[in-house]
Enzyme design. Structure first.
Site, PDB file in Angstrom:
ATOM      1  N   LYS A  78      42.110-101.629 -16.310  1.00  0.00           N
ATOM      2  CA  LYS A  78      41.250-102.381 -15.380  1.00  0.00           C
ATOM      3  C   LYS A  78      40.526-103.475 -16.158  1.00  0.00           C
ATOM      4  O   LYS A  78      40.082-103.238 -17.292  1.00  0.00           O
ATOM      5  CB  LYS A  78      40.256-101.415 -14.731  1.00  0.00           C
ATOM      6  N   SER A 158      36.884-100.652  -5.934  1.00  0.00           N
ATOM      7  CA  SER A 158      37.157-101.878  -6.634  1.00  0.00           C
ATOM      8  C   SER A 158      38.388-101.813  -7.540  1.00  0.00           C
ATOM      9  O   SER A 158      38.885-102.852  -7.965  1.00  0.00           O
ATOM     10  CB  SER A 158      35.943-102.258  -7.499  1.00  0.00           C
ATOM     11  N   SER A 182      35.010 -96.263  -6.396  1.00  0.00           N
ATOM     12  CA  SER A 182      36.055 -97.217  -6.789  1.00  0.00           C
ATOM     13  C   SER A 182      37.290 -96.637  -7.441  1.00  0.00           C
ATOM     14  O   SER A 182      38.259 -97.354  -7.648  1.00  0.00           O
ATOM     15  CB  SER A 182      35.477 -98.259  -7.725  1.00  0.00           C
TER      16      SER A 182
HETATM   17  N1  GLN Z   1      32.465 -99.898  -2.880  1.00  0.00           N
HETATM   18  C1  GLN Z   1      31.291 -99.605  -3.648  1.00  0.00           C
HETATM   19  C2  GLN Z   1      30.513-100.864  -3.918  1.00  0.00           C
HETATM   20  O1  GLN Z   1      30.937-101.885  -3.506  1.00  0.00           O
HETATM   21  C3  GLN Z   1      31.645 -98.904  -4.904  1.00  0.00           C
HETATM   22  C4  GLN Z   1      32.212 -99.782  -5.949  1.00  0.00           C
HETATM   23  C5  GLN Z   1      32.502 -99.044  -7.220  1.00  0.00           C
HETATM   24  O2  GLN Z   1      32.599 -97.821  -7.248  1.00  0.00           O
HETATM   25  N2  GLN Z   1      32.585 -99.802  -8.285  1.00  0.00           N
HETATM   26  O3  GLN Z   1      29.495-100.847  -4.523  1.00  0.00           O
END
Ligand code: GLN
EC number: 6.3.5.7
Length: 491
Positions: A78, A158, A182
């Site tokens: 990532k 994400s 995410s």
């Molecule tokens: N969807 C969540 C956010 O936008 C979690 C994102 C994540 O876990 N990095 O904050």
């Protein structure tokens, strides 16, 4: 060469060990698959030269009988993980062409154990999002499609690039991070397995920070066993991260196949949402039945503060983000947009460098931390967080080994379908996952079935702190019962 990309990590390890193929052959097969799948936009940077050099070096080590637990296994990383000498952007324009002079602890442990880096994977900008649509490199495409439809679906976020690449057989496994879901939500959207370890299990050193008290790195793979194999290399104490915990790393793979007989599994009544699709309800009861058939006891439990988790998360996470992102000022990293004064340089750089969602979070975060509002928002959210954590502790104190929930409230949705007019619509995706980060607990998402349109759905298991092993044992029971799911290749 397709056979080489459809293997699991466990199978590839065996093949490399008995010399059926080399790491270079395995790596080349994946590089070819990546090239043929550029339309998915899963990789933001391919590193074929580095991959081949790493594969050759590990082949030489394997020949001498040296190897390591991940010897020769090609992985995707990532773009939130700093990789020495390799561009790392968090998929934000503000980092520009930033090339870190250091390697994150988690990735350095993967290379120590013999893994091969194929490239850097797309993600939501600074990991803020649930669909991978906030990336400055554009959205990632989910290899899954609705039956009889060409609609482009999101892979979740994400860690959308990680999910899409693993599902589409572009890499054997990937690193990901989870601040509010995410790892688990994109895993559920792509029929992959995603593990969010206990807070403190994996070092955060060298990972671009979003919300430091919630961020945790973890693996994504195609099977529960593969995720256990990756996790062992990723986990471990790191003095460079003061929140990293000094507890020995168990052999997670040994937990696969362990009996779950007599384990008490909680079904939280508050996760039964009004208007939840019947398919999700059905999947959830099916999952419970599978665990029961394996000898576990299913018990209804209550997590009474669940309904406050999402609003509290969307105060705590932006607050920490606004503070963490203060460092991107046009002076130290990447993009610089000049101005007539230093203040203007900051403003111009940040206005140009951050995307809409990141700007929104910085503004919300700054607001909830500001004098006069701190007590009403941030402090109160922190108190709610303590109550959420206590809900889980009360459950575990009653002898519950793990909690079973759906991973997401729906299957993957279309690109551009959600959150355009109302960002809260997107935030609602995280309803089942954020509680786990707020409480610092481990969670796993395992593919468990499909919806009426043929899209994958996942179940989530939440465990006691540092008891990822139980999640691997239970996860494998679900995987055995549900079977594995692979998308039809169309790209
Ligand atoms: N969807 C969540 C956010 O936008 C979690 C994102 C994540 O876990 N990095 O904050």
């Amino acid at each position: 060469m397709t056979d080489l990309t459809s293997m699991t990590i466990a199978e590839a390890k065996a093949g490399l060990a008995n010399k059926s193929f080399t790491s270079l052959e395995l790596t080349d097969a994946h590089l070819a698959a990546m090239e043929a799948a550029r339309s998915l936009n899963a990789f933001v940077l391919e590193t074929p030269d580095q991959a081949r050099a790493m594969a050759r070096a590990i082949d030489a080590r394997i020949a001498k009988g040296e190897g390591g637990p991940l010897a020769g296994i090609p992985l995707g990383i990532k773009d939130l993980f700093a990789t020495k000498g390799v561009r790392t952007t968090a998929c934000s324009k503000i980092l520009g062409n930033f090339v870190p002079p250091y390697e994150s602890t988690v990735t350095s442990q993967l290379w120590r154990d013999g893994a091969v880096m194929l490239g850097k994977l797309n993600n939501d900008e600074f990991a803020m999002g649930s669909s991978n649509e906030t990336s400055c490199f554009g959205p990632v495409v989910n290899p899954w499609r609705r039956e009889g439809s060409n609609t482009t679906l999101v892979p979740g976020g994400s860690s959308g690039g990680s999910a899409s690449a693993v599902a589409a057989l572009l890499c054997m496994g990937a690193t990901a991070t989870d601040t509010g879901g995410s790892i688990r939500q994109p895993a559920a959207f792509t029929a992959t397995v995603g593990v969010k370890p206990t807070y403190g299990r994996c070092s955060r050193w060298g990972i671009v920070a979003f919300a430091s008290s919630l961020d945790q790195a973890g693996p994504m793979a195609r099977t529960v066993r593969d995720s256990a194999i990756l996790m062992r290399s990723m986990a471990g104490h790191d003095p460079k991260d003061t929140t990293s915990v000094d507890i020995g790393v168990p052999d997670y793979e040994a937990a696969i196949g362990k009996s779950v007989k007599g384990m008490k599994i909680g079904i939280p009544r508050e996760y039964r949402l009004d208007g939840m699709p019947t398919e999700i309800e059905k999947l959830w009861s099916e999952g419970a039945a599978w665990l029961k058939a394996a000898g576990a006891d299913l018990v209804e439990v209550s997590l009474p503060h669940t309904k406050y988790a999402l609003p509290a998360y969307y105060i705590v996470a932006p607050a920490e983000a606004s503070s963490n992102l203060a460092r991107y000022d046009g002076v130290r990293y990447g993009l610089r947009v000049p101005g007539r004064s230093i203040g203007e340089l900051y403003e111009n750089t940040r206005a140009e460098g951050f995307g809409d969602e990141v700007r929104r979070r910085v503004m919300i975060g700054t607001y909830v931390l500001s004098a006069g509002y701190y007590d009403a928002y941030y402090l109160r959210a922190q108190k709610v967080r303590t109550l959420i954590k206590k809900d889980f502790e009360d459950c575990f104190a009653k002898g519950i080994s793990a909690i079973l929930t759906p991973a997401t409230p729906s299957a993957a949705f279309g690109v551009g379908e959600k959150g355009g007019a109302d960002p809260v619509e997107m935030y609602l995706n995280d309803i089942f996952t954020v509680t786990v980060n707020m409480a610092g607990l481990p969670g796993i998402a395992v593919p468990a079935g499909k919806d009426a349109q043929g899209l994958p759905l996942g179940l989530q298991l939440i465990g006691r702190p540092f008891d990822e092993e139980t999640l691997f044992s239970l996860g494998e029971v679900v995987e055995q019962a549900a079977g594995r799911f692979t998308p039809q290749r169309w790209w």
